[in-house]
Scaffold this motif. Structure first.
Motif, PDB file in Angstrom:
ATOM      1  N   LEU A 249      57.410  30.688  40.304  1.00 59.92           N
ATOM      2  CA  LEU A 249      57.521  29.535  41.392  1.00 59.92           C
ATOM      3  C   LEU A 249      56.131  29.763  42.488  1.00 59.92           C
ATOM      4  N   ASP A 250      56.348  29.589  43.098  1.00 60.48           N
ATOM      5  CA  ASP A 250      55.860  29.149  44.907  1.00 60.48           C
ATOM      6  C   ASP A 250      54.128  29.735  44.535  1.00 60.48           C
ATOM      7  N   TRP A 251      53.592  28.933  44.407  1.00 57.76           N
ATOM      8  CA  TRP A 251      51.806  29.294  44.286  1.00 57.76           C
ATOM      9  C   TRP A 251      50.785  28.785  45.022  1.00 57.76           C
ATOM     10  N   GLU A 252      51.118  28.980  46.329  1.00 61.67           N
ATOM     11  CA  GLU A 252      50.436  28.179  47.893  1.00 61.67           C
ATOM     12  C   GLU A 252      49.483  29.129  47.761  1.00 61.67           C
ATOM     13  N   LEU A 253      49.461  30.780  48.142  1.00 61.43           N
ATOM     14  CA  LEU A 253      48.699  31.425  48.120  1.00 61.43           C
ATOM     15  C   LEU A 253      48.300  32.259  46.903  1.00 61.43           C
ATOM     16  N   SER A 254      48.001  31.981  45.622  1.00 63.66           N
ATOM     17  CA  SER A 254      47.525  32.397  45.105  1.00 63.66           C
ATOM     18  C   SER A 254      46.141  32.243  44.903  1.00 63.66           C
ATOM     19  N   THR A 255      44.841  33.583  44.430  1.00 58.86           N
ATOM     20  CA  THR A 255      43.848  33.155  44.157  1.00 58.86           C
ATOM     21  C   THR A 255      42.898  34.176  43.600  1.00 58.86           C
ATOM     22  N   LEU A 256      42.565  34.673  43.496  1.00 57.41           N
ATOM     23  CA  LEU A 256      41.286  35.490  43.220  1.00 57.41           C
ATOM     24  C   LEU A 256      41.353  36.830  43.511  1.00 57.41           C
ATOM     25  N   GLY A 257      42.008  38.694  43.164  1.00 55.54           N
ATOM     26  CA  GLY A 257      41.260  39.304  44.346  1.00 55.54           C
ATOM     27  C   GLY A 257      41.540  39.906  43.576  1.00 55.54           C
ATOM     28  N   ASP A 258      43.041  41.542  44.393  1.00 54.63           N
ATOM     29  CA  ASP A 258      42.933  42.525  44.069  1.00 54.63           C
ATOM     30  C   ASP A 258      44.365  42.504  43.946  1.00 54.63           C
ATOM     31  N   PRO A 259      44.782  42.465  42.857  1.00 50.52           N
ATOM     32  CA  PRO A 259      46.410  42.563  42.436  1.00 50.52           C
ATOM     33  C   PRO A 259      47.041  43.633  42.631  1.00 50.52           C
TER      34      PRO A 259
END
Length: 374
Positions: A249-259
């Motif tokens: 849940l709560d994906w509001e800060l998701s993006t592409l980047g450093d895992p």
């Protein structure tokens, strides 16, 4: 979204069905039209969660139950609450090894809440927050399986090819961590300028931590989809099988980047039974992970390295960044409360939360994940 969260009154005492930011008289007819079932027209809304992030409501009607997500009322940082991005990543991950709720309907603006929003399926399960529900993961073996599932899903997320799920342009991965340090540094500058967020000694230390992180940004080994706030209570576990996560849940800060940014923040949130003072002081959120059977931070990191194939030599930097980021988030909440922009209830329990996070970031940068002197 979860059967383990009992919907109640809003933080300001608003009764069921009449909640800030969403009117059932508007939501119901909109859902009836979007979902093609007139039974949605008569519905009741109940808030889920504390309301410091995007607002979440359970919507109940004769047609069933769903979950509505919208940005905070009177939000400040719009990019941190982008409903379109959250909806897009959940939609993209559907059908992958990462469990997510199904998106059912959405609106870019206007009705039903006069802000971007989306509706997703209600997934029943357990969100492990504070004390575990009676009868769930009540053995050490089950708690170990829950910890292993948390790592397995994070590894699965970081193994998804963004291009294959329509998320190739979801972010700018090159230079991601350097931009993250700058971004959260600017957020801190804004909070500090508004006044009233923290004591001056804490403010000075937080500024120093920002500078120390900026001076030694690691080179990313891989660019992936990152969640941005991955922790045990942002996962919904199967009520009958603690070793299975039913939805992240709560994906509001998701993006592409450093895992490794996800892993670093996960370790900041993680509690251990014998944590020393520098770690324990920074744990402002309750967590069940100090119970016997849950893996240690070292065990989590080892399992992640084994599953992902990534080198964790620079992990302390990512943990320190996670502490810094969380400190800035909390300082921002305190600053907005001090300015009267949001209710004082949003700062409950946070008055002394920032300084220990700064101390943890400084400690980890200087000494790695070793224990502090007791």
């Amino acid at each position: 979204m979860t059967a383990s969260t009992t919907p109640g009154s809003a933080p300001d005492g608003t009764p069921h069905g009449l909640v800030p930011g969403a009117d059932p008289g508007t939501v119901g007819p909109w859902l009836a039209e979007r979902l093609g079932d007139p039974r949605w027209a008569e519905c009741a809304l109940s808030p889920i969660g504390g309301g410091r992030s995007n607002l979440t409501y359970r919507v109940d009607s004769p047609a069933g139950a769903v979950v509505l997500r919208r940005p905070p009322v009177g939000q400040v940082a719009a990019t941190a609450h982008d409903m379109g991005r959250e909806r897009r990543v959940i939609t993209g991950l559907a059908g992958t090894a990462v469990p997510v709720p199904a998106v059912l309907a959405w609106s870019e603006e206007g009705p039903p809440v006069d802000a971007p929003c989306f509706v997703m399926e209600l997934v029943d399960g357990v969100v492990p927050l504070g004390e575990l529900p009676a009868g769930w993961a009540d053995t050490e073996a089950d708690r170990g399986r829950a910890g292993a599932a948390l790592v397995d899903v994070l590894v699965a997320l970081h193994a998804v090819d963004p291009h294959e799920v329509g998320l190739g342009d979801f972010g700018r991965p090159e230079g991601f961590m350097a931009r993250q340090v700058r971004r959260w540094g600017k957020q801190w500058d804004a909070a500090r300028e508004s006044g009233g967020a923290v004591e001056e000694s804490t403010a000075t230390a937080l500024t120093g931590l920002s500078a120390a992180l900026a001076a030694e940004v690691p080179q990313a080994q891989r660019n992936t989809i990152v969640h941005g706030d991955y922790r045990i209570d942002n996962c919904l576990f199967d009520a009958d099988d603690p070793g299975r996560i039913r939805a992240v849940l709560d994906w509001e800060l998701s993006t592409l980047g450093d895992p490794l940014a996800d892993l670093g923040l996960l370790l900041v949130y993680w509690h251990e039974a014998d944590d020393d003072p520098v770690w324990r002081a920074a744990q402002h959120l309750s967590s069940p992970t100090r119970l016997p059977g849950f893996p240690t931070r070292t065990e989590l990191a080892t399992a992640y390295a084994r599953g992902s194939g990534l080198d964790l030599e620079q992990l302390p930097w990512y943990v320190a960044f996670g502490a810094f980021k969380l400190a800035v988030v909390l300082a921002g909440i305190l600053a907005r409360v001090h300015a009267g922009m949001v209710p004082a209830s949003m700062a409950e329990g946070l008055d002394d939360a920032v300084d220990p996070l700064v101390a943890l970031g400084e400690h980890v940068l200087a000494h790695g994940l070793e224990r502090s002197a007791r």
